[in-house]
Motif scaffolding. Structure first.
Motif, PDB file in Angstrom:
ATOM      1  N   MET A   1      33.848  42.448  46.303  1.00 26.66           N
ATOM      2  CA  MET A   1      34.103  43.105  45.031  1.00 26.66           C
ATOM      3  C   MET A   1      33.738  42.173  43.878  1.00 26.66           C
ATOM      4  N   ILE A   2      33.255  42.734  42.786  1.00 24.96           N
ATOM      5  CA  ILE A   2      32.792  41.946  41.649  1.00 24.96           C
ATOM      6  C   ILE A   2      33.765  42.090  40.490  1.00 24.96           C
ATOM      7  N   ASN A   3      34.276  40.964  39.997  1.00 23.66           N
ATOM      8  CA  ASN A   3      35.049  41.011  38.766  1.00 23.66           C
ATOM      9  C   ASN A   3      34.117  41.394  37.637  1.00 23.66           C
ATOM     10  N   ARG A   4      34.592  42.225  36.742  1.00 21.43           N
ATOM     11  CA  ARG A   4      33.688  42.798  35.756  1.00 21.43           C
ATOM     12  C   ARG A   4      33.753  42.102  34.401  1.00 21.43           C
ATOM     13  N   VAL A  56      40.719  47.406  33.512  1.00 14.34           N
ATOM     14  CA  VAL A  56      39.543  47.218  34.357  1.00 14.34           C
ATOM     15  C   VAL A  56      39.631  45.876  35.085  1.00 14.34           C
ATOM     16  N   SER A  57      39.540  45.904  36.415  1.00 10.52           N
ATOM     17  CA  SER A  57      39.648  44.692  37.201  1.00 10.52           C
ATOM     18  C   SER A  57      38.345  44.335  37.909  1.00 10.52           C
ATOM     19  N   ARG A  58      37.891  45.174  38.828  1.00 10.39           N
ATOM     20  CA  ARG A  58      36.772  44.788  39.674  1.00 10.39           C
ATOM     21  C   ARG A  58      36.140  46.037  40.291  1.00 10.39           C
ATOM     22  N   GLY A  59      34.993  45.813  40.955  1.00  9.64           N
ATOM     23  CA  GLY A  59      34.310  46.908  41.602  1.00  9.64           C
ATOM     24  C   GLY A  59      33.061  46.426  42.301  1.00  9.64           C
ATOM     25  N   GLY A  60      32.354  47.344  42.907  1.00 10.54           N
ATOM     26  CA  GLY A  60      31.086  47.020  43.537  1.00 10.54           C
ATOM     27  C   GLY A  60      29.966  47.205  42.541  1.00 10.54           C
ATOM     28  N   SER A 111      32.827  51.767  34.885  1.00  7.05           N
ATOM     29  CA  SER A 111      32.775  50.614  33.995  1.00  7.05           C
ATOM     30  C   SER A 111      31.791  49.619  34.587  1.00  7.05           C
ATOM     31  N   CYS A 112      31.480  48.556  33.840  1.00  8.53           N
ATOM     32  CA  CYS A 112      30.536  47.572  34.342  1.00  8.53           C
ATOM     33  C   CYS A 112      30.878  46.209  33.760  1.00  8.53           C
ATOM     34  N   LEU A 139      38.978  54.402  40.150  1.00 11.89           N
ATOM     35  CA  LEU A 139      38.384  55.365  39.232  1.00 11.89           C
ATOM     36  C   LEU A 139      36.866  55.287  39.286  1.00 11.89           C
ATOM     37  N   GLY A 140      36.226  56.442  39.098  1.00 10.08           N
ATOM     38  CA  GLY A 140      34.792  56.471  38.912  1.00 10.08           C
ATOM     39  C   GLY A 140      33.981  56.591  40.187  1.00 10.08           C
ATOM     40  N   ASN A 141      32.800  57.157  40.055  1.00 11.77           N
ATOM     41  CA  ASN A 141      31.818  57.301  41.132  1.00 11.77           C
ATOM     42  C   ASN A 141      30.634  58.085  40.563  1.00 11.77           C
TER      43      ASN A 141
END
Length: 287
Positions: free
Chosen positions: A1-4, A227-231, A203-204, A196-198
């Motif tokens: 996972m990537i911190n944004r 907002v924390s993290r995501g792919g 977010s980015c 959230l989101g897809n």
């Protein structure tokens, strides 16, 4: 996972070198693992989402935040982890500027991130606060209440419903530093975090620490996520629930956020003892 907080491939927790040089310049030459895309959104209109602010170092944006009241901004822990000097961070209020080069109007005098911040399976507690040197020059209507009420939470946080993200981060098609918004689907709800989101709405990098909002049936808004993290941007992300750490923020910051009733609920009163048989039929003293 990537911190944004920064572009993929860059350490999310910035050190003094990056703070001195500016977050964007530190990451400019790094390889990217995802496209540069808020993703799938639109530019906010002037005067909208006034409580969504940008974190700035040396005239450059690097994260987003939510002003909860005139004195305090909530952001992500990974946005400030690695820095012990609040004077190196400022807060910008406005619509932003392409490229993210802006001057902060407010100085940070105190900051801290959650002592529970870590990669826990139950949630990372990726949340922090910033106390400002002077009150934000915003109308009272700009501050959106934090979602803490149980009935409102049941109404708003359900899989398949929609939330709204606002931030200054990377956008689809390129660009960074201008306030954008996007509506996203709630895909998972936990006690500490929400997904959230897809499908291209997300977010980015640069949106880290920014808010997730939801609208009640009566038309009132609540802010609930950080907002924390995501792919890869556009595939969805993970957001800390503000209510999970809001009591720590109020206590540690010393700023009254109006959370006393939520954080220290009144103890239920003990029911009165039932009368005994002798009390119900006291002996006649003259018998």
């Amino acid at each position: 996972m990537i911190n944004r907080a920064t572009r993929p491939g860059v350490l999310a927790s910035f050190g003094l070198t990056c703070l001195t040089a500016g977050l964007l310049s530190c990451s400019a030459s790094e390889p990217q693992d995802s496209e540069s895309k808020i993703y799938g959104g639109v530019k906010t209109k002037a005067g909208e989402w006034l409580s969504t602010v940008a974190l700035v170092s040396n005239g450059r944006m690097f994260c987003t935040g939510s002003a909860i009241n005139p004195e305090l901004v909530i952001t992500a822990a990974h946005c400030i982890q690695g820095s012990s000097n609040p004077s190196r961070i400022g807060v910008y209020v406005g619509e932003g500027d392409e490229g993210g080069r802006v001057e902060a109007q407010y100085k940070v005098v105190k900051m801290a991130y959650s002592p529970k911040y870590s990669r826990n399976v139950d949630g990372w507690n990726d949340i922090a606060y910033l106390v400002l040197d002077k009150p934000l020059d915003l109308p009272e209507s700009a501050y959106i209440p934090v979602l803490t009420d149980a009935d409102e939470t049941e109404e708003l946080l359900q899989t398949g419903l929609f939330a709204y993200l606002v931030g200054f981060g990377n956008r689809d098609g390129g660009g960074f530093g201008v306030k954008y918004e996007v509506d996203v689907e709630i895909t998972k709800v936990g006690d500490n975090e929400v997904s959230l989101g897809n499908n291209g709405k997300d977010s980015c990098q640069g949106d880290s620490g920014g808010p997730a909002f939801a609208k009640l049936k009566n038309g009132d808004w609540r802010v609930f996520g950080v907002v924390s993290r995501g792919g890869a941007c556009g595939t969805g992300g993970i957001y800390g629930r503000m209510n999970a750490n809001i009591c720590w923020i109020q206590e540690d910051s010393g700023v009254d956020l109006g959370m006393d009733a939520y954080c220290t609920p009144e103890e239920p009163t003990e029911p009165a003892a039932l009368p005994t048989a002798d009390q119900e039929n006291p002996a006649d003293p003259q018998a």
